[in-house]
Each structure stands twice: as structure tokens, then as C-alpha cells.
Design a protein around this motif. Structure first.
Motif, PDB file in Angstrom:
ATOM      1  N   ALA A  25       0.822  -1.215   0.000  1.00 45.92           N
ATOM      2  CA  ALA A  25       0.000   0.000   0.000  1.00 45.92           C
ATOM      3  C   ALA A  25       0.853   1.261   0.000  1.00 45.92           C
ATOM      4  O   ALA A  25       0.527   2.249  -0.662  1.00 45.92           O
ATOM      5  CB  ALA A  25      -0.933  -0.009   1.211  1.00 45.92           C
ATOM      6  N   ALA A  26       1.957   1.258   0.752  1.00 46.00           N
ATOM      7  CA  ALA A  26       2.838   2.424   0.810  1.00 46.00           C
ATOM      8  C   ALA A  26       3.838   2.376  -0.343  1.00 46.00           C
ATOM      9  O   ALA A  26       4.212   1.293  -0.811  1.00 46.00           O
ATOM     10  CB  ALA A  26       3.576   2.463   2.146  1.00 46.00           C
ATOM     11  N   PRO A  27       4.258   3.527  -0.854  1.00 49.12           N
ATOM     12  CA  PRO A  27       5.212   3.551  -1.966  1.00 49.12           C
ATOM     13  C   PRO A  27       6.463   2.729  -1.676  1.00 49.12           C
ATOM     14  O   PRO A  27       7.098   2.890  -0.633  1.00 49.12           O
ATOM     15  CB  PRO A  27       5.551   5.044  -2.100  1.00 49.12           C
ATOM     16  CG  PRO A  27       4.357   5.754  -1.547  1.00 49.12           C
ATOM     17  CD  PRO A  27       3.868   4.888  -0.426  1.00 49.12           C
ATOM     18  N   GLY A  28       6.785   1.804  -2.582  1.00 51.15           N
ATOM     19  CA  GLY A  28       7.980   0.985  -2.445  1.00 51.15           C
ATOM     20  C   GLY A  28       7.844  -0.212  -1.542  1.00 51.15           C
ATOM     21  O   GLY A  28       8.720  -1.084  -1.534  1.00 51.15           O
ATOM     22  N   SER A  29       6.749  -0.271  -0.766  1.00 49.15           N
ATOM     23  CA  SER A  29       6.578  -1.395   0.157  1.00 49.15           C
ATOM     24  C   SER A  29       6.110  -2.637  -0.592  1.00 49.15           C
ATOM     25  O   SER A  29       5.751  -2.580  -1.773  1.00 49.15           O
ATOM     26  CB  SER A  29       5.576  -1.038   1.262  1.00 49.15           C
ATOM     27  OG  SER A  29       4.268  -0.885   0.721  1.00 49.15           O
ATOM     28  N   LEU A  30       6.124  -3.761   0.106  1.00 43.66           N
ATOM     29  CA  LEU A  30       5.781  -5.050  -0.495  1.00 43.66           C
ATOM     30  C   LEU A  30       4.679  -5.722   0.305  1.00 43.66           C
ATOM     31  O   LEU A  30       4.445  -5.407   1.471  1.00 43.66           O
ATOM     32  CB  LEU A  30       7.016  -5.952  -0.528  1.00 43.66           C
ATOM     33  CG  LEU A  30       8.239  -5.396  -1.269  1.00 43.66           C
ATOM     34  CD1 LEU A  30       9.462  -6.259  -0.999  1.00 43.66           C
ATOM     35  CD2 LEU A  30       7.958  -5.285  -2.764  1.00 43.66           C
ATOM     36  N   HIS A  31       4.030  -6.677  -0.351  1.00 45.08           N
ATOM     37  CA  HIS A  31       2.900  -7.386   0.247  1.00 45.08           C
ATOM     38  C   HIS A  31       3.001  -8.840  -0.178  1.00 45.08           C
ATOM     39  O   HIS A  31       3.223  -9.144  -1.358  1.00 45.08           O
ATOM     40  CB  HIS A  31       1.596  -6.760  -0.272  1.00 45.08           C
ATOM     41  CG  HIS A  31       0.373  -7.573  -0.016  1.00 45.08           C
ATOM     42  ND1 HIS A  31      -0.500  -7.943  -1.025  1.00 45.08           N
ATOM     43  CD2 HIS A  31      -0.127  -8.099   1.125  1.00 45.08           C
ATOM     44  CE1 HIS A  31      -1.483  -8.646  -0.502  1.00 45.08           C
ATOM     45  NE2 HIS A  31      -1.282  -8.764   0.787  1.00 45.08           N
ATOM     46  N   VAL A  32       2.893  -9.753   0.796  1.00 47.81           N
ATOM     47  CA  VAL A  32       2.928 -11.179   0.464  1.00 47.81           C
ATOM     48  C   VAL A  32       1.719 -11.889   1.064  1.00 47.81           C
ATOM     49  O   VAL A  32       1.204 -11.508   2.117  1.00 47.81           O
ATOM     50  CB  VAL A  32       4.228 -11.864   0.948  1.00 47.81           C
ATOM     51  CG1 VAL A  32       5.433 -11.267   0.263  1.00 47.81           C
ATOM     52  CG2 VAL A  32       4.370 -11.785   2.455  1.00 47.81           C
ATOM     53  N   LEU A  33       1.281 -12.911   0.368  1.00 51.61           N
ATOM     54  CA  LEU A  33       0.258 -13.839   0.838  1.00 51.61           C
ATOM     55  C   LEU A  33       0.945 -15.187   1.015  1.00 51.61           C
ATOM     56  O   LEU A  33       1.725 -15.603   0.153  1.00 51.61           O
ATOM     57  CB  LEU A  33      -0.866 -13.978  -0.191  1.00 51.61           C
ATOM     58  CG  LEU A  33      -1.633 -12.712  -0.561  1.00 51.61           C
ATOM     59  CD1 LEU A  33      -2.369 -12.912  -1.884  1.00 51.61           C
ATOM     60  CD2 LEU A  33      -2.623 -12.369   0.536  1.00 51.61           C
ATOM     61  N   PHE A  34       0.649 -15.880   2.118  1.00 50.08           N
ATOM     62  CA  PHE A  34       1.357 -17.139   2.326  1.00 50.08           C
ATOM     63  C   PHE A  34       0.546 -18.084   3.211  1.00 50.08           C
ATOM     64  O   PHE A  34      -0.363 -17.676   3.942  1.00 50.08           O
ATOM     65  CB  PHE A  34       2.734 -16.895   2.954  1.00 50.08           C
ATOM     66  CG  PHE A  34       2.693 -16.488   4.408  1.00 50.08           C
ATOM     67  CD1 PHE A  34       2.875 -17.437   5.416  1.00 50.08           C
ATOM     68  CD2 PHE A  34       2.472 -15.169   4.773  1.00 50.08           C
ATOM     69  CE1 PHE A  34       2.835 -17.073   6.758  1.00 50.08           C
ATOM     70  CE2 PHE A  34       2.444 -14.789   6.111  1.00 50.08           C
ATOM     71  CZ  PHE A  34       2.622 -15.750   7.106  1.00 50.08           C
ATOM     72  N   THR A  35       0.903 -19.349   3.113  1.00 54.18           N
ATOM     73  CA  THR A  35       0.520 -20.354   4.103  1.00 54.18           C
ATOM     74  C   THR A  35       1.796 -21.041   4.563  1.00 54.18           C
ATOM     75  O   THR A  35       2.868 -20.877   3.963  1.00 54.18           O
ATOM     76  CB  THR A  35      -0.456 -21.406   3.536  1.00 54.18           C
ATOM     77  OG1 THR A  35       0.163 -22.052   2.403  1.00 54.18           O
ATOM     78  CG2 THR A  35      -1.774 -20.775   3.108  1.00 54.18           C
ATOM     79  N   ASP A  36       1.690 -21.825   5.631  1.00 58.18           N
ATOM     80  CA  ASP A  36       2.862 -22.512   6.165  1.00 58.18           C
ATOM     81  C   ASP A  36       2.387 -23.756   6.903  1.00 58.18           C
ATOM     82  O   ASP A  36       1.194 -24.104   6.852  1.00 58.18           O
ATOM     83  CB  ASP A  36       3.667 -21.569   7.068  1.00 58.18           C
ATOM     84  CG  ASP A  36       2.865 -21.133   8.295  1.00 58.18           C
ATOM     85  OD1 ASP A  36       2.997 -21.794   9.330  1.00 58.18           O
ATOM     86  OD2 ASP A  36       2.091 -20.158   8.210  1.00 58.18           O
TER      87      ASP A  36
END
Length: 266
Positions: free
Chosen positions: A189-200
Motif C-alpha cells: 500500500a505504501a510507496p515501495g513497500s511489499l505485500h505477500v500472501l502465504f501459508t505454512d
């Protein structure tokens, strides 16, 4: 600063962050307030939890309000027929009525509405989400490896037959117990930031089975990142059947137990 001071500060910062996250989740018009999801068609339909007759066609979403019905859109009261126009995939807007709102959105190429009422039983009955105790060891160092060009990535959804499309911007490498793991990352959402979806390996045991999500601050110039799994959170589908949450891409199904972040809702 001593190590225990670092640990205590880390735990305190996490507690403040999680409290704010819980407040947003339980806001009067948040996801817990949703009372239904309606998939619109060209045939106008009325529903018991939102005013008007709703339809969707080539010109976008339209509501036809009956005499005596009104809504507020962008601070302006509307009556009669109102067109919200064509809504792009993943986009949306809201309209207010009384103490409630209705979300008008497009998910998986289909137009939907989701009324949100502060007296929703899911919201009024919410008592918080348990999480693992914050542990600085789960704030893992990592390295972001950017793709030359974003890669269009299609993932599934908790709704059968629905798909979400994202632009993957790179991979994040990190180690747990000496083993190397990778996560495909999308823009945050923030400039340059990252977002991941995961399971474990905790998924379906102590944590929600379908997915968890994690925001990661923008990488340093050399790609260095911190993956703070303590801040892994549940998506709305963990709490309501009226969500269209995405599933992680196959490569983000980790073969290690991430014993950090939010657990399954009670």
C-alpha cells in the motif's frame, strides 16, 4: 541498550501495532460489519439490508431508489436513479444510508455490493484475535530480488471459480533453521513497500488455513528487507463468508511452521 531492553521494546511496539490493527478490523464499517455479498446482474434486484434496486451492465453499477429512499455519495444526497459508472477490477466506492454504508466494488471481473451495518452480529460478537507472543527471532532478515519487469500473476480465491490478478514485482529470500525459502511479492500500500500472501505448516492447525498476509517495508538500496512474521495477519475471509480473499500463489506455500503472527479466530 541491553538485549532485554531491545526485546521489551520490540514486544511493546508489537502490542501497540496489534491493538491498532484490531481497532481497524472492528471499526463500525469494517469487514466484520458486512451483512451480505450480492453479485449484480443486468436484472435489477432489491435486498433487505440496503435501499434500492441494484443492477450491473455495460455502463457499470446502477441503483434505482424508490420514493422515500435516499443515500449519500461523496457527501451529496442522491435519490431516484444513480449510476456509479464502470468500476475497475479491485476498485470500489461506498454510499451511506442511516448508520450503515454499502460497498460497491468489482471482484474477479464481477460487480458486487456489500452492505456494512454496525449492528452486524459478527461485529458485535467479536472478541479479538489471539496471536503468538511476539518474538524478535521471527523478524527475519531477507533479500528482495526484483524482477526485470512485473509478472502478471493469477491466484485463486476463497470463492470457488473466482480469480485475482496481481503484478508480482519480485521475490524475497530468507532463511529459517538454515533452509532457504522464497516468497513472491506484490506491491504494498505504501510507496515501495511489499505485500505477500502465504501459508505454512501451521495453516489449518493453529492458524487460518486459506492464507495469511504480511506487509513489508520498502527494501534498502541493496535489497535488504526485514520480514516480521509477528505482524502476519488474517484476511477478512477468516471472519466472514462475505469475502473474496485471494489465495497465495503456489510458491508461497511454505514448508516450515511460521509460529508467529495471528492465529485462527475463535
Amino acid at each position: 541498550m541491553t538485549a532485554i531492553d531491545d526485546t521489551e521494546t520490540f514486544a511493546q511496539d508489537w502490542a501497540v501495532w496489534h491493538e491498532e490493527h484490531e481497532k481497524r478490523r472492528a471499526s463500525p464499517h469494517g469487514f466484520l460489519a458486512i451483512t451480505s455479498i450480492r453479485w449484480l446482474t443486468e436484472e435489477p434486484e432489491t435486498y433487505d439490508d440496503v435501499p434500492g434496486a441494484w443492477s450491473s451492465g455495460p455502463d457499470g453499477v446502477v441503483v434505482s431508489l424508490a420514493p422515500g429512499e435516499a443515500m449519500v455519495v461523496d457527501g451529496v444526497e442522491i435519490t431516484g436513479r444513480h449510476s456509479f459508472g464502470v468500476i475497475e477490477e479491485g476498485g470500489g466506492t461506498t454510499a451511506a444510508f442511516g448508520d450503515a454504508v454499502v460497498e460497491i466494488a468489482n471482484r474477479g471481473g464481477s460487480d458486487i455490493i456489500r452492505p456494512r451495518h454496525p449492528d452486524s452480529p459478527v461485529l458485535t460478537g467479536y472478541r479479538g484475535t489471539e496471536a503468538y507472543a511476539p518474538d524478535v527471532a521471527w523478524a527475519r532478515p531477507g533479500r528482495f530480488i526484483a524482477f526485470e519487469m512485473p509478472i502478471t500473476t493469477t491466484v485463486g480465491s476463497v470463492v470457488d471459480g473466482l480469480e485475482h490478478v496481481y503484478e508480482a514485482v519480485g521475490e524475497i529470500e530468507f532463511e529459517v533453521a538454515g533452509a532457504l525459502h522464497r516468497l513472491t511479492a506484490f506491491p504494498g500500500a505504501a510507496p515501495g513497500s511489499l505485500h505477500v500472501l502465504f501459508t505454512d505448516e501451521t495453516s489449518g492447525r493453529t492458524t487460518y488455513p486459506a492464507n495469511r498476509t504480511l506487509s513489508i517495508d520498502a527494501p534498502d538500496a541493496d535489497g535488504t528487507v526485514v520480514i516480521d512474521f509477528n505482524r502476519a495477519t488474517n484476511l477478512p475471509c477468516a471472519y466472514t463468508d462475505h469475502a473474496t480473499c485471494p489465495l497465495p500463489p503456489p510458491e508461497n506455500r511454505l514448508s516450515v511452521a511460521i509460529e508467529a503472527g495471528e492465529k485462527k479466530p475463535a
